[in-house]
Enzyme design. Structure first.
Site, mmCIF file in Angstrom:
data_model
loop_
_atom_site.group_PDB
_atom_site.id
_atom_site.type_symbol
_atom_site.label_atom_id
_atom_site.label_comp_id
_atom_site.label_asym_id
_atom_site.label_seq_id
_atom_site.Cartn_x
_atom_site.Cartn_y
_atom_site.Cartn_z
ATOM 1 N N ASP A 29 69.648 35.571 18.834
ATOM 2 C CA ASP A 29 70.352 34.620 17.808
ATOM 3 C C ASP A 29 71.433 35.567 16.715
ATOM 4 O OD1 ASP A 29 69.708 31.431 16.292
ATOM 5 O OD2 ASP A 29 70.865 33.179 15.086
ATOM 6 N N HIS A 45 75.788 21.271 29.544
ATOM 7 C CA HIS A 45 75.643 20.564 28.149
ATOM 8 C C HIS A 45 74.959 19.321 27.809
ATOM 9 C CE1 HIS A 45 77.499 19.951 24.182
ATOM 10 N NE2 HIS A 45 77.462 18.734 24.433
ATOM 11 N N HIS A 99 74.161 21.605 21.335
ATOM 12 C CA HIS A 99 74.150 21.943 22.991
ATOM 13 C C HIS A 99 72.535 22.211 22.913
ATOM 14 C CE1 HIS A 99 75.713 24.003 26.575
ATOM 15 N NE2 HIS A 99 74.396 24.210 26.562
ATOM 16 N N HIS A 101 68.968 23.798 22.779
ATOM 17 C CA HIS A 101 68.573 25.178 22.921
ATOM 18 C C HIS A 101 67.225 25.293 22.397
ATOM 19 C CE1 HIS A 101 70.756 24.305 19.214
ATOM 20 N NE2 HIS A 101 69.918 25.453 18.646
#
Ligand code: AMP
Ligand code: ZN
Length: 114
Positions: A29, A45, A99, A101
């Site tokens: 990150d 996506h 999206h 994650h």
């Protein structure tokens, strides 16, 4: 459609990929909320956890595989700090990138809504 994680996936933005398989890739990150803060991002996506896995439930196996490979790569099972896996879904739950994650976090977590 503007999407940061699609841009990372499509190499429109530079990314240091630390793990990947046929369905997911992982990066650190950019703004870590823990001593170790990894993002596991879907190649395809989809808006969030439900949008992704309701269409591709069979991909849960490869999600578990890449997550386990990261836990092993960074010795998180042996870490005194342990680890957490979090999927923020929806703005009110703290999702800022739409999206799919997952966050894999280990070590002290700062002031982050979970
Ligand atoms: P969430 O708030 O759950 O949607 O998580 C999105 C995460 O993506 C945040 O923790 C951001 O710090 C992280 N992030 C945003 N842009 C990037 C980037 N270019 N590279 C790595 N991490 C990013
Ligand atoms: Zn995307």
């Amino acid at each position: 459609m503007d999407c940061i994680f699609c841009d990372l996936k499509n190499k429109k933005m530079p990314a240091q990929i630390i793990a990947k398989n046929k369905d997911f890739f992982a990066i650190f990150d950019i703004n870590p909320k823990a001593q170790k803060h990894i993002l596991i991002i879907s190649n395809r996506h989809a808006e969030n956890f439900h949008d992704y896995f309701s269409k591709n439930p069979e991909n849960f196996k490869s999600f578990i595989e890449i997550t386990n490979s990261l836990i092993e790569k960074y010795s998180l099972s042996e870490s005194d700090a342990g680890y957490k896996i979090i999927c923020n879904s929806g703005e009110k739950a703290g999702q800022s990138v739409n999206h799919f994650h997952a966050h894999l976090l280990s070590g002290k977590i700062g002031n982050w809504q979970v």
